[in-house]
Enzyme design. Structure first.
Site, PDB file in Angstrom:
ATOM      1  N   GLY A  30       3.463  12.658   5.623  1.00 59.80           N
ATOM      2  CA  GLY A  30       3.202  14.201   5.112  1.00 59.80           C
ATOM      3  C   GLY A  30       4.485  15.198   5.463  1.00 59.80           C
ATOM      4  O   GLY A  30       5.464  14.466   5.401  1.00 59.80           O
ATOM      5  N   ALA A  31       4.256  16.576   5.383  1.00 57.57           N
ATOM      6  CA  ALA A  31       5.276  17.431   5.073  1.00 57.57           C
ATOM      7  C   ALA A  31       6.330  16.769   4.160  1.00 57.57           C
ATOM      8  O   ALA A  31       7.564  16.632   4.210  1.00 57.57           O
ATOM      9  CB  ALA A  31       6.093  17.523   6.415  1.00 57.57           C
ATOM     10  N   LEU A  32       5.611  16.836   2.774  1.00 60.09           N
ATOM     11  CA  LEU A  32       6.174  16.120   1.777  1.00 60.09           C
ATOM     12  C   LEU A  32       7.368  16.992   1.217  1.00 60.09           C
ATOM     13  O   LEU A  32       7.351  18.331   1.255  1.00 60.09           O
ATOM     14  CB  LEU A  32       5.270  16.074   0.625  1.00 60.09           C
ATOM     15  CG  LEU A  32       3.956  14.912   0.917  1.00 60.09           C
ATOM     16  CD1 LEU A  32       3.312  14.829  -0.310  1.00 60.09           C
ATOM     17  CD2 LEU A  32       4.517  13.887   1.441  1.00 60.09           C
ATOM     18  N   HIS A  33       8.453  16.276   0.857  1.00 62.98           N
ATOM     19  CA  HIS A  33       9.656  17.113   0.116  1.00 62.98           C
ATOM     20  C   HIS A  33      10.018  16.098  -1.180  1.00 62.98           C
ATOM     21  O   HIS A  33       9.331  15.262  -1.460  1.00 62.98           O
ATOM     22  CB  HIS A  33      10.802  16.935   1.103  1.00 62.98           C
ATOM     23  CG  HIS A  33      10.917  15.581   1.683  1.00 62.98           C
ATOM     24  ND1 HIS A  33      11.596  14.554   1.157  1.00 62.98           N
ATOM     25  CD2 HIS A  33      10.664  15.496   3.225  1.00 62.98           C
ATOM     26  CE1 HIS A  33      11.594  13.544   1.866  1.00 62.98           C
ATOM     27  NE2 HIS A  33      11.150  14.181   3.273  1.00 62.98           N
ATOM     28  N   HIS A  36       9.926  12.420  -0.829  1.00 65.69           N
ATOM     29  CA  HIS A  36       8.497  11.592  -0.990  1.00 65.69           C
ATOM     30  C   HIS A  36       8.148  11.836  -2.602  1.00 65.69           C
ATOM     31  O   HIS A  36       7.738  10.585  -3.223  1.00 65.69           O
ATOM     32  CB  HIS A  36       7.412  12.434  -0.266  1.00 65.69           C
ATOM     33  CG  HIS A  36       7.756  12.382   1.008  1.00 65.69           C
ATOM     34  ND1 HIS A  36       8.111  13.471   1.782  1.00 65.69           N
ATOM     35  CD2 HIS A  36       7.569  11.512   2.182  1.00 65.69           C
ATOM     36  CE1 HIS A  36       8.206  13.166   3.241  1.00 65.69           C
ATOM     37  NE2 HIS A  36       7.947  11.904   3.475  1.00 65.69           N
ATOM     38  N   GLN A 154      13.168   0.137   7.923  1.00 61.31           N
ATOM     39  CA  GLN A 154      12.016  -0.064   7.760  1.00 61.31           C
ATOM     40  C   GLN A 154      11.650  -0.728   6.414  1.00 61.31           C
ATOM     41  O   GLN A 154      10.606  -1.691   6.351  1.00 61.31           O
ATOM     42  CB  GLN A 154      11.273   1.307   7.491  1.00 61.31           C
ATOM     43  CG  GLN A 154       9.698   1.489   7.145  1.00 61.31           C
ATOM     44  CD  GLN A 154       9.259   2.937   7.221  1.00 61.31           C
ATOM     45  OE1 GLN A 154       8.776   3.581   8.503  1.00 61.31           O
ATOM     46  NE2 GLN A 154       9.272   3.650   6.035  1.00 61.31           N
ATOM     47  N   LEU A 177      17.142  10.700  -1.653  1.00 57.29           N
ATOM     48  CA  LEU A 177      17.269  11.983  -2.128  1.00 57.29           C
ATOM     49  C   LEU A 177      18.006  12.762  -1.165  1.00 57.29           C
ATOM     50  O   LEU A 177      17.403  12.716  -0.027  1.00 57.29           O
ATOM     51  CB  LEU A 177      16.075  12.784  -2.689  1.00 57.29           C
ATOM     52  CG  LEU A 177      15.881  12.700  -4.329  1.00 57.29           C
ATOM     53  CD1 LEU A 177      15.650  11.252  -4.643  1.00 57.29           C
ATOM     54  CD2 LEU A 177      14.852  13.510  -4.848  1.00 57.29           C
ATOM     55  N   ARG A 188      11.688  16.000   9.227  1.00 49.34           N
ATOM     56  CA  ARG A 188      12.238  16.582  10.079  1.00 49.34           C
ATOM     57  C   ARG A 188      13.233  17.715   9.854  1.00 49.34           C
ATOM     58  O   ARG A 188      13.655  18.419  10.957  1.00 49.34           O
ATOM     59  CB  ARG A 188      12.975  15.388  11.017  1.00 49.34           C
ATOM     60  CG  ARG A 188      11.925  14.312  11.664  1.00 49.34           C
ATOM     61  CD  ARG A 188      12.423  13.466  12.623  1.00 49.34           C
ATOM     62  NE  ARG A 188      11.711  12.885  13.599  1.00 49.34           N
ATOM     63  CZ  ARG A 188      11.201  11.442  12.979  1.00 49.34           C
ATOM     64  NH1 ARG A 188      11.501  11.087  11.833  1.00 49.34           N
ATOM     65  NH2 ARG A 188      10.140  11.027  13.799  1.00 49.34           N
TER      66      ARG A 188
HETATM   67  P1  AMP Z   1       7.828   9.527   6.018  1.00 50.57           P
HETATM   68  O1  AMP Z   1       6.971  10.548   5.693  1.00 50.57           O
HETATM   69  O2  AMP Z   1       9.211   9.888   6.527  1.00 50.57           O
HETATM   70  O3  AMP Z   1       7.426   8.369   6.811  1.00 50.57           O
HETATM   71  O4  AMP Z   1       8.446   8.858   4.610  1.00 50.57           O
HETATM   72  C1  AMP Z   1       7.569   8.124   3.625  1.00 50.57           C
HETATM   73  C2  AMP Z   1       8.361   7.544   2.570  1.00 50.57           C
HETATM   74  O5  AMP Z   1       9.293   8.315   1.929  1.00 50.57           O
HETATM   75  C3  AMP Z   1       9.180   6.221   3.126  1.00 50.57           C
HETATM   76  O6  AMP Z   1       9.202   5.325   2.578  1.00 50.57           O
HETATM   77  C4  AMP Z   1      10.625   7.001   3.273  1.00 50.57           C
HETATM   78  O7  AMP Z   1      11.776   5.931   3.353  1.00 50.57           O
HETATM   79  C5  AMP Z   1      10.494   7.887   1.873  1.00 50.57           C
HETATM   80  N1  AMP Z   1      11.487   8.748   2.083  1.00 50.57           N
HETATM   81  C6  AMP Z   1      11.612   9.828   3.077  1.00 50.57           C
HETATM   82  N2  AMP Z   1      12.692  10.546   2.950  1.00 50.57           N
HETATM   83  C7  AMP Z   1      13.291  10.098   1.688  1.00 50.57           C
HETATM   84  C8  AMP Z   1      14.387  10.620   1.155  1.00 50.57           C
HETATM   85  N3  AMP Z   1      15.217  11.599   1.607  1.00 50.57           N
HETATM   86  N4  AMP Z   1      14.465   9.968  -0.304  1.00 50.57           N
HETATM   87  C9  AMP Z   1      13.996   8.911  -0.656  1.00 50.57           C
HETATM   88  N5  AMP Z   1      12.919   8.420   0.171  1.00 50.57           N
HETATM   89  C10 AMP Z   1      12.522   9.342   1.128  1.00 50.57           C
END
Ligand code: AMP
Length: 281
Positions: A30-33, A36, A154, A177, A188
């Site tokens: 979550g806290a999507l950007h 995501h 990961q 991204l 974060r």
């Molecule tokens: P998270 O919510 O941080 O667990 O991330 C969920 C998914 O989004 C994971 O597969 C991350 O690697 C991917 N992700 C997070 N930040 C980015 C980014 N800046 N660019 C591409 N994928 C991302």
């Protein structure tokens, strides 16, 4: 867009889809950007239906304060996903829906991938990741699951998990991204002050400098260069810098012809831990 908070309703909804419908899966905390969203868009391009899970997984946090402070913005997440064109299903479970009454991680052997970098500095982190990704893949049973290269270690661990457990799913890695200043997008980042955000661009700038000099400088010299760069910052503290073999993730002492290398950084901006990486050759 349909939102499920329980696997009890999600699973029948997925099994009632047409047999020809291909399911994509994007697990998130979550806290999507936009990072995501790029994964969800890629999944929508490739598949007929895309499940996005939003679940802050407690077992992958080695630091209770980090878990408590992790940003949670479910309403905004839902509206971002609602704006997308395509068949999106959101899975937003409570902890008990995933873990029943035992919130604990399984122990994994990922062939040593789990002991490098993030595994060294975040004890038990990848046991938590393996546990939740394994559980989610078994609930959603997607044809393909999408992960960002932002968390490159990961991504490699999930590939290993799927191979070891013989899960019938394709794992798709997606590019990182970045913000305009080069900082890798991350949930974060919401916790950074304006000053920290600005200075955190040094992570990307340093990785770029390492890539540009990878052909001409030794790995020892590049390690020194990165330490120097971080010593000149006011708000950033380098936790680790590694040049590692992309396949084994083992720290490289020297360059071998035919191997692919990637540079990895973890750094703290105040209490906020940031990670990033970049391919070198
Ligand atoms: P998270 O919510 O941080 O667990 O991330 C969920 C998914 O989004 C994971 O597969 C991350 O690697 C991917 N992700 C997070 N930040 C980015 C980014 N800046 N660019 C591409 N994928 C991302």
């Amino acid at each position: 867009m349909v939102i499920h908070t329980q696997k009890e309703t999600l699973v029948p909804a997925l099994t009632s889809l047409s047999k020809t419908d291909k399911i994509g899966f994007v697990p998130t905390m979550g806290a999507l950007h936009a990072g995501h969203i790029s994964l969800v868009k890629k999944a929508l391009q490739d598949q007929d239906v895309v499940v996005v899970s939003i679940f802050v997984n407690p077992t992958q946090f080695n630091n209770p304060n980090d878990l408590a402070q992790y940003p949670r913005t479910p309403e905004e997440d839902i509206s971002l996903l609602q704006n997308l064109k395509g068949a999106v299903i959101v899975y937003l479970p409570e902890i008990t829906d995933i873990y029943s009454d035992s919130v604990s991680a399984e122990k994994y052997n990922f062939g040593n991938l789990e002991n490098e970098m993030e595994g060294k500095y975040r004890k038990g982190h990848f046991d938590g990741v393996g546990t939740v990704v394994g559980k989610l893949l078994k609930i959603v049973k997607p044809n393909a699951a999408y992960f960002g290269e932002k968390d490159f270690q990961q991504l490699q661990i999930v590939r290993k998990l799927v191979a070891v457990e013989k899960l019938p799913v394709k794992i798709v890695g997606c590019p990182i991204l970045r913000e305009k200043n080069g900082l890798a997008m991350s949930s974060r980042n919401k916790r950074l002050s304006a000053m920290e955000f600005k200075e955190a661009s040094i992570i990307y700038e340093t990785l770029t400098e390492v890539r540009q000099n990878f052909g001409s400088k030794s790995i020892t010299a590049l390690n020194e260069l990165v330490k120097e760069r971080f010593l000149q910052t006011n708000n950033l503290k380098l936790e680790y810098f590694e040049i590692a073999n992309e396949r084994t993730l083992k720290s490289a002492k020297r360059k071998n012809k035919g191997s692919k290398y990637r540079a990895f950084i973890a750094a703290f901006a105040g209490e906020v831990r940031l990670i990033d990486n970049m391919p070198l050759n």
